[in-house]
Write a protein that holds these residues in place. Structure first.
Motif, PDB file in Angstrom:
ATOM      1  N   ALA A 109       0.834  -1.208   0.000  1.00 46.92           N
ATOM      2  CA  ALA A 109       0.000   0.000   0.000  1.00 46.92           C
ATOM      3  C   ALA A 109       0.868   1.258   0.000  1.00 46.92           C
ATOM      4  O   ALA A 109       0.576   2.236  -0.698  1.00 46.92           O
ATOM      5  N   LEU A 110       1.968   1.218   0.766  1.00 46.85           N
ATOM      6  CA  LEU A 110       2.860   2.382   0.822  1.00 46.85           C
ATOM      7  C   LEU A 110       3.543   2.609  -0.526  1.00 46.85           C
ATOM      8  O   LEU A 110       3.651   3.754  -0.993  1.00 46.85           O
ATOM      9  N   VAL A 111       3.984   1.541  -1.166  1.00 45.22           N
ATOM     10  CA  VAL A 111       4.628   1.675  -2.477  1.00 45.22           C
ATOM     11  C   VAL A 111       3.665   2.316  -3.477  1.00 45.22           C
ATOM     12  O   VAL A 111       4.037   3.234  -4.211  1.00 45.22           O
ATOM     13  N   GLN A 112       2.430   1.844  -3.457  1.00 45.33           N
ATOM     14  CA  GLN A 112       1.448   2.396  -4.392  1.00 45.33           C
ATOM     15  C   GLN A 112       1.205   3.880  -4.100  1.00 45.33           C
ATOM     16  O   GLN A 112       1.155   4.712  -5.010  1.00 45.33           O
ATOM     17  N   ALA A 113       1.093   4.222  -2.827  1.00 50.51           N
ATOM     18  CA  ALA A 113       0.859   5.625  -2.464  1.00 50.51           C
ATOM     19  C   ALA A 113       2.032   6.504  -2.905  1.00 50.51           C
ATOM     20  O   ALA A 113       1.842   7.639  -3.353  1.00 50.51           O
ATOM     21  N   TYR A 114       3.245   5.982  -2.752  1.00 50.48           N
ATOM     22  CA  TYR A 114       4.446   6.752  -3.118  1.00 50.48           C
ATOM     23  C   TYR A 114       4.536   6.917  -4.638  1.00 50.48           C
ATOM     24  O   TYR A 114       4.946   7.977  -5.126  1.00 50.48           O
ATOM     25  N   GLU A 115       4.141   5.865  -5.376  1.00 53.26           N
ATOM     26  CA  GLU A 115       4.143   5.973  -6.841  1.00 53.26           C
ATOM     27  C   GLU A 115       3.150   7.026  -7.313  1.00 53.26           C
ATOM     28  O   GLU A 115       3.425   7.796  -8.234  1.00 53.26           O
ATOM     29  N   GLU A 116       2.017   7.077  -6.644  1.00 49.63           N
ATOM     30  CA  GLU A 116       0.972   8.025  -7.057  1.00 49.63           C
ATOM     31  C   GLU A 116       1.230   9.434  -6.536  1.00 49.63           C
ATOM     32  O   GLU A 116       0.695  10.403  -7.072  1.00 49.63           O
ATOM     33  N   ASN A 117       2.048   9.531  -5.460  1.00 48.97           N
ATOM     34  CA  ASN A 117       2.320  10.837  -4.837  1.00 48.97           C
ATOM     35  C   ASN A 117       3.809  10.955  -4.533  1.00 48.97           C
ATOM     36  O   ASN A 117       4.244  10.734  -3.401  1.00 48.97           O
ATOM     37  N   PRO A 118       4.610  11.312  -5.529  1.00 47.34           N
ATOM     38  CA  PRO A 118       6.068  11.333  -5.325  1.00 47.34           C
ATOM     39  C   PRO A 118       6.533  12.323  -4.251  1.00 47.34           C
ATOM     40  O   PRO A 118       7.647  12.188  -3.745  1.00 47.34           O
ATOM     41  N   ASP A 119       5.687  13.294  -3.880  1.00 50.60           N
ATOM     42  CA  ASP A 119       6.064  14.247  -2.825  1.00 50.60           C
ATOM     43  C   ASP A 119       5.640  13.778  -1.437  1.00 50.60           C
ATOM     44  O   ASP A 119       5.727  14.542  -0.465  1.00 50.60           O
ATOM     45  N   LEU A 120       5.190  12.542  -1.357  1.00 48.06           N
ATOM     46  CA  LEU A 120       4.659  12.005  -0.105  1.00 48.06           C
ATOM     47  C   LEU A 120       5.666  12.118   1.052  1.00 48.06           C
ATOM     48  O   LEU A 120       6.856  11.864   0.891  1.00 48.06           O
ATOM     49  N   THR A 121       5.158  12.499   2.227  1.00 45.57           N
ATOM     50  CA  THR A 121       5.928  12.406   3.467  1.00 45.57           C
ATOM     51  C   THR A 121       5.285  11.330   4.337  1.00 45.57           C
ATOM     52  O   THR A 121       4.073  11.362   4.562  1.00 45.57           O
ATOM     53  N   VAL A 122       6.097  10.383   4.788  1.00 45.71           N
ATOM     54  CA  VAL A 122       5.588   9.380   5.728  1.00 45.71           C
ATOM     55  C   VAL A 122       5.792   9.907   7.138  1.00 45.71           C
ATOM     56  O   VAL A 122       6.908  10.272   7.515  1.00 45.71           O
ATOM     57  N   LEU A 123       4.719   9.977   7.894  1.00 43.55           N
ATOM     58  CA  LEU A 123       4.786  10.385   9.290  1.00 43.55           C
ATOM     59  C   LEU A 123       4.681   9.122  10.133  1.00 43.55           C
ATOM     60  O   LEU A 123       3.633   8.467  10.162  1.00 43.55           O
ATOM     61  N   ALA A 124       5.778   8.741  10.782  1.00 47.57           N
ATOM     62  CA  ALA A 124       5.835   7.478  11.525  1.00 47.57           C
ATOM     63  C   ALA A 124       5.754   7.766  13.015  1.00 47.57           C
ATOM     64  O   ALA A 124       6.656   8.381  13.591  1.00 47.57           O
ATOM     65  N   LEU A 125       4.683   7.301  13.659  1.00 48.87           N
ATOM     66  CA  LEU A 125       4.439   7.625  15.068  1.00 48.87           C
ATOM     67  C   LEU A 125       4.470   6.407  15.983  1.00 48.87           C
ATOM     68  O   LEU A 125       4.085   6.486  17.142  1.00 48.87           O
ATOM     69  N   GLY A 126       4.907   5.281  15.448  1.00 50.14           N
ATOM     70  CA  GLY A 126       5.017   4.068  16.261  1.00 50.14           C
ATOM     71  C   GLY A 126       6.350   3.401  15.978  1.00 50.14           C
ATOM     72  O   GLY A 126       7.224   3.991  15.322  1.00 50.14           O
ATOM     73  N   PRO A 127       6.536   2.162  16.447  1.00 52.67           N
ATOM     74  CA  PRO A 127       7.742   1.417  16.059  1.00 52.67           C
ATOM     75  C   PRO A 127       7.867   1.389  14.529  1.00 52.67           C
ATOM     76  O   PRO A 127       6.852   1.350  13.823  1.00 52.67           O
ATOM     77  N   LEU A 128       9.098   1.405  14.028  1.00 52.46           N
ATOM     78  CA  LEU A 128       9.325   1.605  12.592  1.00 52.46           C
ATOM     79  C   LEU A 128       9.283   0.315  11.767  1.00 52.46           C
ATOM     80  O   LEU A 128       9.740   0.278  10.625  1.00 52.46           O
ATOM     81  N   THR A 129       8.689  -0.718  12.330  1.00 47.75           N
ATOM     82  CA  THR A 129       8.678  -2.047  11.706  1.00 47.75           C
ATOM     83  C   THR A 129       8.090  -2.055  10.292  1.00 47.75           C
ATOM     84  O   THR A 129       8.691  -2.616   9.366  1.00 47.75           O
ATOM     85  N   ASN A 130       6.913  -1.453  10.114  1.00 50.59           N
ATOM     86  CA  ASN A 130       6.280  -1.444   8.783  1.00 50.59           C
ATOM     87  C   ASN A 130       7.199  -0.843   7.738  1.00 50.59           C
ATOM     88  O   ASN A 130       7.294  -1.327   6.609  1.00 50.59           O
ATOM     89  N   LEU A 131       7.858   0.250   8.115  1.00 46.90           N
ATOM     90  CA  LEU A 131       8.668   0.980   7.129  1.00 46.90           C
ATOM     91  C   LEU A 131       9.933   0.202   6.797  1.00 46.90           C
ATOM     92  O   LEU A 131      10.357   0.153   5.632  1.00 46.90           O
ATOM     93  N   ALA A 132      10.532  -0.435   7.812  1.00 44.97           N
ATOM     94  CA  ALA A 132      11.708  -1.266   7.535  1.00 44.97           C
ATOM     95  C   ALA A 132      11.324  -2.428   6.620  1.00 44.97           C
ATOM     96  O   ALA A 132      12.027  -2.734   5.657  1.00 44.97           O
ATOM     97  N   GLN A 133      10.198  -3.062   6.897  1.00 43.69           N
ATOM     98  CA  GLN A 133       9.764  -4.183   6.056  1.00 43.69           C
ATOM     99  C   GLN A 133       9.455  -3.726   4.637  1.00 43.69           C
ATOM    100  O   GLN A 133       9.736  -4.437   3.666  1.00 43.69           O
ATOM    101  N   ALA A 134       8.874  -2.531   4.512  1.00 48.43           N
ATOM    102  CA  ALA A 134       8.570  -2.003   3.173  1.00 48.43           C
ATOM    103  C   ALA A 134       9.866  -1.754   2.406  1.00 48.43           C
ATOM    104  O   ALA A 134       9.972  -2.105   1.221  1.00 48.43           O
ATOM    105  N   LEU A 135      10.881  -1.172   3.070  1.00 49.39           N
ATOM    106  CA  LEU A 135      12.171  -0.917   2.399  1.00 49.39           C
ATOM    107  C   LEU A 135      12.892  -2.218   2.081  1.00 49.39           C
ATOM    108  O   LEU A 135      13.602  -2.310   1.073  1.00 49.39           O
ATOM    109  N   GLN A 136      12.718  -3.232   2.933  1.00 48.82           N
ATOM    110  CA  GLN A 136      13.353  -4.526   2.655  1.00 48.82           C
ATOM    111  C   GLN A 136      12.766  -5.139   1.384  1.00 48.82           C
ATOM    112  O   GLN A 136      13.480  -5.718   0.572  1.00 48.82           O
ATOM    113  N   ARG A 137      11.461  -4.985   1.214  1.00 47.01           N
ATOM    114  CA  ARG A 137      10.797  -5.611   0.066  1.00 47.01           C
ATOM    115  C   ARG A 137      10.898  -4.772  -1.196  1.00 47.01           C
ATOM    116  O   ARG A 137      10.951  -5.297  -2.308  1.00 47.01           O
TER     117      ARG A 137
END
Ligand SMILES: [Ca+2]
Length: 329
Positions: A109-137
């Motif tokens: 879902a994050l990849v799709q959002a970033y493709e559709e919105n290249p200026d996207l800012t991710v605001l991370a307010l919890g443990p960073l697990t989702n974002l690490a897993q997204a970057l790994q994949r």
């Protein structure tokens, strides 16, 4: 002059200050909230999704919500969110939702959002697990991603003596992100702790929310403030305000390291001077060896510094008078 509309992806463990951040984002005309991914932390990822839907319903708004990670990358599940946020993460205000139809692939879902919105800012307010897993994949698809994370502490933590809570829970996730080709900004505990929110300032903040949302916050925020010792530090709200208005804080580049285990688990070392960076790059015995070669010393140090460039930007301090002026749009 009109400021540009900020496009935000919210990744959150949706406790009370997350809910306040979400409520504030929904009340801002110059912010477009693209979607929300949830992560364990203050509550479970499922609980965080139910809390997000509860806040959205109170705001009478709809957004895409996707379920994320239920546990850290390597450590066993851990949460003390109960104490500050209550058993459901929202001091009993969580409504019952059927989550079976929610999307559950937060990385896709994050990849799709970033493709559709290249200026996207991710605001991370919890443990960073989702974002690490997204970057790994999706390392290529997410290269260059801008992340503002409520993570880390320079001089003293809230989960342990040295560790900020989100980083303590999943230090490997931050460690992973620090080595990726992304634009990572850390809102440190030190910065958000500089201001204790008085009750009248919180009332003023709530006055900008839709009536049902205000009512919800009037229930959950006082419980949260009382449970955290009566000193209101609205960390996630501050991070959200900074993500939408980057001019509200002074930032500095730094070389950041995180301890992933042991007594120091989750401690972040934030080095922004030559003297602080050097021991994070060279071992003491390497520095001692260099000192034996005075002619090459200077150049060797420069080479060492260049070999490990800064890997994050951190919020040094907020401009509180201007922050408070932005509370209600
Ligand atoms: Ca949070």
């Amino acid at each position: 002059m009109r400021e540009r509309i900020m496009q935000i992806w919210l990744d959150s463990d949706m406790g009370v200050d997350d809910a306040l951040a979400l409520a504030w984002l929904l009340s801002q005309a110059d912010c477009e909230l693209i979607g929300i991914s949830t992560v364990f932390g203050n509550t479970t990822a499922q609980g965080a999704a139910a809390n997000a839907l509860t806040v959205l319903a109170a705001a009478q708004q709809q957004r895409f919500v996707v379920l994320g990670a239920e546990q850290p990358l390597e450590h066993a599940p851990y949460s003390t969110g109960f104490f500050a946020h209550g058993p459901d993460g929202l001091w009993g205000a969580q409504q019952a939702w059927d989550l079976s139809s929610l999307a559950n692939d937060s990385a896709a879902a994050l990849v799709q959002a970033y493709e559709e919105n290249p200026d996207l800012t991710v605001l991370a307010l919890g443990p960073l697990t989702n974002l690490a897993q997204a970057l790994q994949r999706y390392p290529d698809e997410l290269a260059g991603l801008h992340i503002v994370a409520m993570a880390g502490a320079r001089y003293g933590g809230n989960e342990t003596v040295v560790a900020e809570s989100n980083t303590f829970i999943d230090p490997h996730a931050l460690e992973y992100l620090l080595h990726q080709p992304i634009a990572l900004e850390l809102v440190l505990l030190d910065a958000v702790r500089e201001y204790t929110w008085p009750a009248e300032q919180i009332d003023y903040l709530l006055s900008g929310f839709a009536p049902q949302l205000r009512e919800l916050c009037q229930h959950i925020v006082p419980n949260f403030v009382q449970a955290t010792g009566g000193q209101a530090h609205l960390a996630d709200l501050c991070a959200a305000m900074y993500a939408v208005h980057p001019d509200l804080a002074e930032t500095k580049p730094a070389l950041v390291r995180v301890l992933v285990d042991g007594w120091g688990r989750g401690q972040t070392l934030i080095a922004d001077t030559f003297e602080q960076r050097m021991p994070l790059i060279l071992q003491p015995k390497q520095i001692m060896a260099l000192l034996q070669e005075p002619e090459q010393f200077e150049q060797a140090l420069q080479d060492a510094l260049a070999s490990q460039p800064d890997n994050a930007q951190y919020v040094l301090r907020f401009d509180w008078p201007r922050m408070l002026a932005k509370l209600v749009s």
